[in-house]
Scaffold this motif. Sequence first.
Motif, PDB file in Angstrom:
ATOM      1  N   CYS A  14      -4.735   3.194  39.970  1.00 18.56           N
ATOM      2  CA  CYS A  14      -5.146   2.732  40.442  1.00 18.56           C
ATOM      3  C   CYS A  14      -6.616   2.525  40.179  1.00 18.56           C
ATOM      4  O   CYS A  14      -8.032   0.937  40.234  1.00 18.56           O
ATOM      5  CB  CYS A  14      -5.407   3.096  42.286  1.00 18.56           C
ATOM      6  N   VAL A  15      -7.124   3.253  39.713  1.00 21.45           N
ATOM      7  CA  VAL A  15      -8.807   3.831  39.514  1.00 21.45           C
ATOM      8  C   VAL A  15      -8.756   2.987  38.000  1.00 21.45           C
ATOM      9  O   VAL A  15     -10.175   2.130  37.505  1.00 21.45           O
ATOM     10  CB  VAL A  15      -8.777   5.366  39.359  1.00 21.45           C
ATOM     11  N   ILE A  16      -8.057   3.573  37.404  1.00 25.77           N
ATOM     12  CA  ILE A  16      -8.304   2.880  35.539  1.00 25.77           C
ATOM     13  C   ILE A  16      -8.188   0.869  35.995  1.00 25.77           C
ATOM     14  O   ILE A  16      -8.994   0.165  35.066  1.00 25.77           O
ATOM     15  CB  ILE A  16      -6.933   3.046  35.065  1.00 25.77           C
ATOM     16  N   TRP A  17      -7.485   1.066  37.291  1.00 25.29           N
ATOM     17  CA  TRP A  17      -6.695  -0.464  37.062  1.00 25.29           C
ATOM     18  C   TRP A  17      -8.095  -1.280  38.268  1.00 25.29           C
ATOM     19  O   TRP A  17      -8.777  -2.509  37.336  1.00 25.29           O
ATOM     20  CB  TRP A  17      -5.901  -1.347  37.992  1.00 25.29           C
ATOM     21  N   THR A  33      -5.697   5.822  25.037  1.00 28.48           N
ATOM     22  CA  THR A  33      -6.285   6.189  26.040  1.00 28.48           C
ATOM     23  C   THR A  33      -6.562   5.642  27.270  1.00 28.48           C
ATOM     24  O   THR A  33      -6.993   6.761  27.885  1.00 28.48           O
ATOM     25  CB  THR A  33      -7.791   6.319  25.067  1.00 28.48           C
ATOM     26  N   ALA A  34      -5.906   5.300  27.618  1.00 24.66           N
ATOM     27  CA  ALA A  34      -6.067   4.576  28.962  1.00 24.66           C
ATOM     28  C   ALA A  34      -4.413   5.708  29.577  1.00 24.66           C
ATOM     29  O   ALA A  34      -5.221   6.068  31.013  1.00 24.66           O
ATOM     30  CB  ALA A  34      -5.617   2.714  29.442  1.00 24.66           C
ATOM     31  N   PHE A  35      -3.753   5.723  28.980  1.00 26.01           N
ATOM     32  CA  PHE A  35      -3.024   6.873  29.753  1.00 26.01           C
ATOM     33  C   PHE A  35      -3.833   8.702  29.343  1.00 26.01           C
ATOM     34  O   PHE A  35      -3.132   9.221  30.665  1.00 26.01           O
ATOM     35  CB  PHE A  35      -1.665   6.936  28.554  1.00 26.01           C
ATOM     36  N   SER A  79      -6.614  -1.052  28.307  1.00 22.28           N
ATOM     37  CA  SER A  79      -6.466  -0.564  29.786  1.00 22.28           C
ATOM     38  C   SER A  79      -5.356  -1.784  30.056  1.00 22.28           C
ATOM     39  O   SER A  79      -4.277  -1.681  31.322  1.00 22.28           O
ATOM     40  CB  SER A  79      -7.269  -1.056  30.697  1.00 22.28           C
ATOM     41  N   ALA A  80      -5.099  -3.283  30.391  1.00 22.38           N
ATOM     42  CA  ALA A  80      -5.150  -4.433  30.417  1.00 22.38           C
ATOM     43  C   ALA A  80      -3.137  -4.283  29.827  1.00 22.38           C
ATOM     44  O   ALA A  80      -2.532  -3.923  30.384  1.00 22.38           O
ATOM     45  CB  ALA A  80      -5.582  -5.293  30.446  1.00 22.38           C
ATOM     46  N   ALA A  81      -2.706  -4.128  28.495  1.00 26.21           N
ATOM     47  CA  ALA A  81      -1.953  -3.438  28.318  1.00 26.21           C
ATOM     48  C   ALA A  81      -1.288  -2.611  28.436  1.00 26.21           C
ATOM     49  O   ALA A  81       0.036  -2.649  28.896  1.00 26.21           O
ATOM     50  CB  ALA A  81      -2.034  -3.557  26.520  1.00 26.21           C
ATOM     51  N   TYR A  82      -2.018  -1.309  28.962  1.00 27.77           N
ATOM     52  CA  TYR A  82      -1.460  -0.041  29.565  1.00 27.77           C
ATOM     53  C   TYR A  82      -1.160  -0.338  30.787  1.00 27.77           C
ATOM     54  O   TYR A  82       0.344  -0.147  31.281  1.00 27.77           O
ATOM     55  CB  TYR A  82      -2.672   0.736  29.630  1.00 27.77           C
ATOM     56  N   ARG A  83      -1.682  -1.158  31.825  1.00 25.28           N
ATOM     57  CA  ARG A  83      -1.299  -1.703  33.184  1.00 25.28           C
ATOM     58  C   ARG A  83       0.118  -2.447  33.162  1.00 25.28           C
ATOM     59  O   ARG A  83       1.007  -2.727  33.808  1.00 25.28           O
ATOM     60  CB  ARG A  83      -2.175  -2.688  33.647  1.00 25.28           C
ATOM     61  N   GLN A  84      -0.210  -3.230  31.787  1.00 20.69           N
ATOM     62  CA  GLN A  84       1.655  -4.211  32.014  1.00 20.69           C
ATOM     63  C   GLN A  84       2.485  -3.199  31.664  1.00 20.69           C
ATOM     64  O   GLN A  84       3.818  -3.060  32.081  1.00 20.69           O
ATOM     65  CB  GLN A  84       0.713  -5.365  31.071  1.00 20.69           C
ATOM     66  N   LEU A 105       3.245  -0.459  31.661  1.00 19.12           N
ATOM     67  CA  LEU A 105       3.370   0.630  32.924  1.00 19.12           C
ATOM     68  C   LEU A 105       3.992  -0.094  34.776  1.00 19.12           C
ATOM     69  O   LEU A 105       5.113   1.043  35.017  1.00 19.12           O
ATOM     70  CB  LEU A 105       1.785   1.334  33.977  1.00 19.12           C
ATOM     71  N   LEU A 106       3.001  -1.029  34.504  1.00 15.88           N
ATOM     72  CA  LEU A 106       4.337  -2.263  35.763  1.00 15.88           C
ATOM     73  C   LEU A 106       5.453  -2.637  34.612  1.00 15.88           C
ATOM     74  O   LEU A 106       6.382  -2.333  35.891  1.00 15.88           O
ATOM     75  CB  LEU A 106       3.515  -2.923  35.929  1.00 15.88           C
ATOM     76  N   ALA A 107       5.380  -2.494  33.847  1.00 15.19           N
ATOM     77  CA  ALA A 107       6.656  -3.375  33.360  1.00 15.19           C
ATOM     78  C   ALA A 107       8.012  -1.738  33.245  1.00 15.19           C
ATOM     79  O   ALA A 107       9.058  -1.832  33.765  1.00 15.19           O
ATOM     80  CB  ALA A 107       7.177  -3.441  31.719  1.00 15.19           C
ATOM     81  N   VAL A 108       7.287  -0.652  33.113  1.00 13.39           N
ATOM     82  CA  VAL A 108       8.695   0.962  32.452  1.00 13.39           C
ATOM     83  C   VAL A 108       9.167   0.697  34.269  1.00 13.39           C
ATOM     84  O   VAL A 108      10.399   1.024  35.168  1.00 13.39           O
ATOM     85  CB  VAL A 108       7.629   2.254  32.358  1.00 13.39           C
ATOM     86  N   ALA A 109       8.158   0.777  35.716  1.00 13.07           N
ATOM     87  CA  ALA A 109       7.904   0.631  37.185  1.00 13.07           C
ATOM     88  C   ALA A 109       9.135  -0.019  37.491  1.00 13.07           C
ATOM     89  O   ALA A 109      10.302   0.366  37.896  1.00 13.07           O
ATOM     90  CB  ALA A 109       7.063   1.243  37.801  1.00 13.07           C
ATOM     91  N   GLY A 110       9.075  -1.628  36.844  1.00 13.96           N
ATOM     92  CA  GLY A 110      10.036  -2.043  37.112  1.00 13.96           C
ATOM     93  C   GLY A 110      11.490  -2.284  36.675  1.00 13.96           C
ATOM     94  O   GLY A 110      12.496  -2.191  36.753  1.00 13.96           O
ATOM     95  N   PHE A 111      11.058  -1.656  35.478  1.00 16.03           N
ATOM     96  CA  PHE A 111      12.339  -1.295  34.345  1.00 16.03           C
ATOM     97  C   PHE A 111      13.211  -0.094  35.603  1.00 16.03           C
ATOM     98  O   PHE A 111      14.102  -0.266  36.048  1.00 16.03           O
ATOM     99  CB  PHE A 111      12.161  -0.812  33.316  1.00 16.03           C
ATOM    100  N   ILE A 112      12.819   1.184  35.767  1.00 17.15           N
ATOM    101  CA  ILE A 112      13.226   2.234  36.615  1.00 17.15           C
ATOM    102  C   ILE A 112      13.687   1.701  38.667  1.00 17.15           C
ATOM    103  O   ILE A 112      14.830   1.972  38.925  1.00 17.15           O
ATOM    104  CB  ILE A 112      12.057   3.489  37.201  1.00 17.15           C
TER     105      ILE A 112
END
Length: 157
Positions: free
Chosen positions: A35-38, A2-4, A46-51, A53-60
């Motif tokens: 940022c709004v969701i954060w 739902t956060a996504f 939401s915390a799992a989603y943020r984690q 999404l940050l892992a995906v960004a770090g991987f990229i």
Amino acid sequence: MTAFLANILLALAWMALTGSFGASGFFTGFLFGFCVIWVGRRDRASAAYRQRLLAVAGFIVFFVKELVMANLRVAHDVLTPRDYMTPGIVAVPLDLESDLQITLLSNLLTLTPGTLSLNLSADRRTLYVHAMYIDDPAQMVREIKDGFERRIREVIQ
């Protein structure tokens, strides 16, 4: 999930409000929605989603860095008269379990210049990789396991 979906809806709302319906408008809206969701949501999903999404960004970021470094190394070897290659094949023991994780690792290694995934053992526990530059086979295996494999496990659990 739902956060996504909320993030996607916020990105679409941003595009509608700003009138920019291109990829840059969607990307900006997606970052704004993140940022709004954060700030706005503090539940576990939401915390799992943020984690994630940050892992995906770090991987990229990690993959782009590896891609650039490998391209520079191959280009340097091609453009200089001396041959710097020390090709070889290494057996990488896998901790990955799902087909998606193994396929992603194999494809990302093949996309990186200078490396090529050759074969997966019948028990799916070892990936054979050909590399153009193997100074130390154990170091090469550690780089794959600590770099690509660890980050794939973080992104795809």
